[in-house]
Scaffold this motif. Structure first.
Motif, short mmCIF file in Angstrom:
data_model
loop_
_atom_site.label_atom_id
_atom_site.label_comp_id
_atom_site.label_asym_id
_atom_site.label_seq_id
_atom_site.Cartn_x
_atom_site.Cartn_y
_atom_site.Cartn_z
N LEU A 277 0.89 -1.34 0.01
CA LEU A 277 -0.04 0.14 0.01
C LEU A 277 0.96 1.25 0.04
O LEU A 277 0.47 2.29 -0.59
CB LEU A 277 -0.90 -0.04 1.24
N ALA A 278 2.15 1.18 0.79
CA ALA A 278 2.93 2.46 0.95
C ALA A 278 3.50 2.73 -0.45
O ALA A 278 3.63 3.73 -0.80
CB ALA A 278 3.75 2.10 1.59
N GLY B 25 1.57 5.95 -1.49
CA GLY B 25 2.45 7.12 -1.22
C GLY B 25 2.95 6.68 0.26
O GLY B 25 2.26 5.84 0.97
N ARG B 26 4.19 7.45 0.93
CA ARG B 26 4.52 6.74 2.02
C ARG B 26 3.69 7.65 3.08
O ARG B 26 3.55 6.98 4.18
CB ARG B 26 5.86 7.17 2.08
N LEU C 293 3.87 1.82 9.65
CA LEU C 293 5.27 2.74 9.65
C LEU C 293 6.32 1.86 8.97
O LEU C 293 7.40 2.49 8.26
CB LEU C 293 5.67 2.88 11.01
N SER C 294 6.35 0.46 9.14
CA SER C 294 7.31 -0.26 8.47
C SER C 294 7.58 0.12 7.12
O SER C 294 6.56 -0.33 6.47
CB SER C 294 7.08 -1.81 9.12
N GLY C 295 8.73 0.17 6.59
CA GLY C 295 9.12 0.27 5.32
C GLY C 295 8.82 1.61 4.80
O GLY C 295 9.47 2.50 4.19
N ALA C 296 7.76 2.30 5.16
CA ALA C 296 7.18 3.64 4.75
C ALA C 296 8.22 4.63 4.98
O ALA C 296 8.35 5.47 4.18
CB ALA C 296 5.66 4.00 5.34
N GLU C 297 8.51 4.77 6.37
CA GLU C 297 9.43 5.83 6.90
C GLU C 297 10.65 5.78 5.98
O GLU C 297 11.13 6.65 5.54
CB GLU C 297 9.62 5.70 8.38
N ALA D 219 8.99 -0.17 -0.14
CA ALA D 219 8.40 -0.42 1.15
C ALA D 219 7.98 -1.85 0.98
O ALA D 219 8.14 -2.42 2.27
CB ALA D 219 7.23 0.58 1.13
N THR D 220 7.60 -2.46 0.14
CA THR D 220 7.11 -3.74 -0.04
C THR D 220 8.31 -4.71 0.48
O THR D 220 8.16 -5.61 1.19
CB THR D 220 6.73 -4.23 -1.16
#
Length: 387
Positions: free
Chosen positions: A61-62, A66-67, A108-112, A332-333
């Protein structure tokens, strides 16, 4: 420029998001509310199990929408966790709080880190990604140190709940700051891929990178051991007959000692191979854990500090390796997949640690962690890595 502002805002968010005085008395607060060591481990397993379901979808999704939306939602859910904990007095209420923590961590995981890397890429500074990871980790450690000292002082003079109210307030400050983040423009056509294609590409990426997968495996082993030590050091100090008045100082020390490794990771990986550095972390860390399990006193407490000193460089090294090779379309994935495996292993390791610590002693559980952390070195001779 949005990219420059994102980097600055991420540093400030990290500071407030880590300014959590509740952590210094967390296990004592949970125990006061009726949560045993096994109950705590069970909530950790709930965390890991739900994370298995949410981790990859949130990463996909991120990469698609978008993040920023994932970061905003993730921080909000962390705040909701503290709101629930303030009134929790049963296992299931604590479980509900952990469920919100899972959702927050998954978003938050990956997105940041993906937003950080994307922002650096816009500035043509992606080579400094692990440098910034080390500095961000340092900011978190400094913030946690401040929270530890203040939280320990407050715990002696006011009810434990005050620490949780302050933690909720600081998390809400981080939530407000997330709205200052801006999305980074990415190449046109990236979102034409379906979610299933993104997942397939991520799996294909890992199959083609066995050396990277092994490095991530090392990071998982060290990270899990460090995570359990950080979860239960308070109960270890109680067993070691160390007074609660020293808890804030001790927590501050175990945070500060992780800073040198985080700062040095970027420079060290230019001189040594990541695998060599991480092997050194495993060997020194396992030795320290063995000492802590044998000497349940100030010597064992000092050994815990040495273990976390060595483990401090782990995160910048493994995430730097991952993002250097990652495709921006699935960045992010990919990190979500890494976190997915981490939480899958956490369930198994947590079961063993929880059973041993409850049936025998917490110190015996630390011996289990020492053995668990060297597993990558044991299997290494049987793994063929195509570099």
């Amino acid at each position: 420029m949005n990219a420059k502002r994102n980097i600055k805002v991420l540093y400030v968010i990290s500071f407030f998001f880590s300014l959590i005085p509740a952590y210094v008395i967390e296990r004592l607060f949970w125990e006061m509310r009726g949560m045993s060591v096994l109950d705590v481990v069970l909530t950790e397993m709930i965390f890991g199990a739900v994370m298995l379901l949410m981790e990859v979808p949130s990463g996909v999704l991120a990469d698609r929408i978008g993040r920023k939306p994932l970061i905003v939602t993730g921080v909000l859910f962390e705040a909701l966790m503290f709101a629930i904990l303030l009134t929790a007095d049963s296992f299931w209420q604590f479980g509900l709080a952990i469920a919100f923590a899972v959702a927050g961590a998954a978003f938050l995981s990956g997105a940041e880190n993906a937003l950080l890397y994307d922002s650096l890429a816009v500035l043509s500074k992606e080579g400094s990604f692990d440098w910034h990871l080390g500095r961000l980790q340092t900011v978190k450690m400094i913030s946690l140190f401040i929270a530890a000292i203040s939280g320990s002082f407050l715990a002696v003079h006011v009810p434990f709940e005050i620490n949780y109210w302050l933690s909720l307030t600081n998390t809400m400050a981080a939530f407000i700051l997330t709205f200052l983040l801006k999305g980074v423009d990415r190449p046109a056509g990236e979102m034409e891929y379906s979610m299933s294609v993104q997942v397939t590409e991520a799996l294909s990426f890992f199959k083609k990178q066995p050396a990277l997968v092994y490095i991530l495996f090392i990071g998982i082993a060290v990270g899990l051991a460090a995570g359990f030590v950080e979860e239960f050091w308070q109960l270890y100090l109680v067993d070691a007959k160390i007074k609660i008045s020293f808890f804030g100082l001790f927590y501050g020390v175990i945070l500060v000692v992780q800073i040198p490794g985080a700062l040095a990771a970027h420079s060290l990986r230019k001189r040594f191979k990541r695998e060599s550095l991480l092997t050194g972390v495993i060997l020194s860390g396992a030795a320290a854990l063995i000492i802590s399990s044998i000497q349940v006193n100030w010597i064992g407490a000092a050994a815990i500090i040495l273990f976390l000193l060595a483990a401090g460089m782990t995160e910048p090294l493994i995430l730097g390796a991952l993002h250097e090779k990652a495709d921006s379309r699935i960045r992010a994935t990919l990190e979500s997949f890494q976190s997915l495996v981490f939480n899958a292993v956490l369930i198994g390791a947590g079961t063993g640690f929880g059973y041993i610590a409850t049936t025998f002693t917490l110190a015996t559980g630390f011996m289990f962690l020492a053995v668990f952390s060297v597993v990558p070195l044991v299997v290494r001779p049987f793994i063929k890595l195509n570099r």
